[in-house]
Motif scaffolding. Structure first.
Motif, PDB file in Angstrom:
ATOM      1  N   VAL A 110       0.871  -1.169   0.000  1.00  0.00           N
ATOM      2  CA  VAL A 110       0.000   0.000   0.000  1.00  0.00           C
ATOM      3  C   VAL A 110       0.907   1.218   0.000  1.00  0.00           C
ATOM      4  N   ILE A 111       0.735   2.077  -0.983  1.00  0.00           N
ATOM      5  CA  ILE A 111       1.592   3.256  -1.126  1.00  0.00           C
ATOM      6  C   ILE A 111       0.764   4.492  -0.810  1.00  0.00           C
ATOM      7  N   ASP A 112       1.297   5.359   0.028  1.00  0.00           N
ATOM      8  CA  ASP A 112       0.605   6.569   0.449  1.00  0.00           C
ATOM      9  C   ASP A 112       0.789   7.649  -0.617  1.00  0.00           C
ATOM     10  N   GLY A 113      -0.229   7.839  -1.427  1.00  0.00           N
ATOM     11  CA  GLY A 113      -0.181   8.838  -2.486  1.00  0.00           C
ATOM     12  C   GLY A 113      -0.108  10.254  -1.950  1.00  0.00           C
ATOM     13  N   ASP A 114      -0.729  10.511  -0.792  1.00  0.00           N
ATOM     14  CA  ASP A 114      -0.659  11.846  -0.203  1.00  0.00           C
ATOM     15  C   ASP A 114       0.784  12.229   0.103  1.00  0.00           C
ATOM     16  N   LEU A 115       1.537  11.279   0.615  1.00  0.00           N
ATOM     17  CA  LEU A 115       2.939  11.546   0.917  1.00  0.00           C
ATOM     18  C   LEU A 115       3.742  11.753  -0.365  1.00  0.00           C
ATOM     19  N   CYS A 116       3.509  10.927  -1.374  1.00  0.00           N
ATOM     20  CA  CYS A 116       4.218  11.079  -2.654  1.00  0.00           C
ATOM     21  C   CYS A 116       3.872  12.410  -3.319  1.00  0.00           C
ATOM     22  N   GLU A 117       2.644  12.866  -3.149  1.00  0.00           N
ATOM     23  CA  GLU A 117       2.212  14.141  -3.747  1.00  0.00           C
ATOM     24  C   GLU A 117       2.890  15.347  -3.086  1.00  0.00           C
TER      25      GLU A 117
END
Length: 168
Positions: free
Chosen positions: A125-132
């Protein structure tokens, strides 16, 4: 299958494509899954991640004609979000490494990111909010992370935009 609880968690159960055939072959469920050695003895893979707000609705949909399926969620406080399954292993590897490097930076809210998102380590599960948050970093830090990923900051930004465009 996806579900949410009153504590702000969303959980996923990933079932194999041939699960329907297995049920028809053995409707009692007597087949012992852990003897097959798959998923470290777990018959199905369950992941849980914390979103910080009570999720009130989940809907599997496609927001653009011909676009990929995603899960849209809404929360009590009015937030909307989406969950997207990656289609290639390259994307999973890239974004998991980007997330790992973003976690090394000073935390956004003063807490350890992993401790905030889940009590247990979350896999796949990858945290898109963090990547953004990558575009908001200073340029020298963007270059440092990009060098570690063997890419340029522009390539990373383009990859983030591509994933965003799969949904909207």
């Amino acid at each position: 299958m996806a579900g949410a609880d009153k504590f702000g968690n969303i959980c996923f159960v990933r079932l194999p494509q041939d699960v329907s055939d297995e049920v028809e072959e053995d409707p009692t469920g007597g087949k012992i899954k852990w003897e097959q050695g798959k998923l470290n003895g777990a018959p199905n893979k369950v992941e849980e991640i914390y979103f910080g707000d009570v999720v009130t609705c989940l809907q599997k949909t496609s927001l653009i004609p011909g676009g990929g399926q995603c899960i849209i969620y809404g929360t009590v406080m009015g937030s909307l979000g989406d969950l997207l399954a990656f289609t290639s292993r390259d994307d999973v590897d890239f974004f998991s490494h980007l997330e790992m490097h973003m976690r090394q930076e000073p935390p956004l809210c003063g807490r350890d990111h992993m401790a905030y998102r889940s009590y247990f380590p979350v896999k796949d599960v990858i945290d898109g909010d963090l990547c953004e948050q990558f575009p908001t970093l200073p340029m020298d830090l963007q270059r440092k992370i990009a060098d570690e990923l063997d890419r340029t900051p522009a390539e990373i930004l383009k990859k983030l935009e591509e994933v965003r465009n799969k949904i909207i």
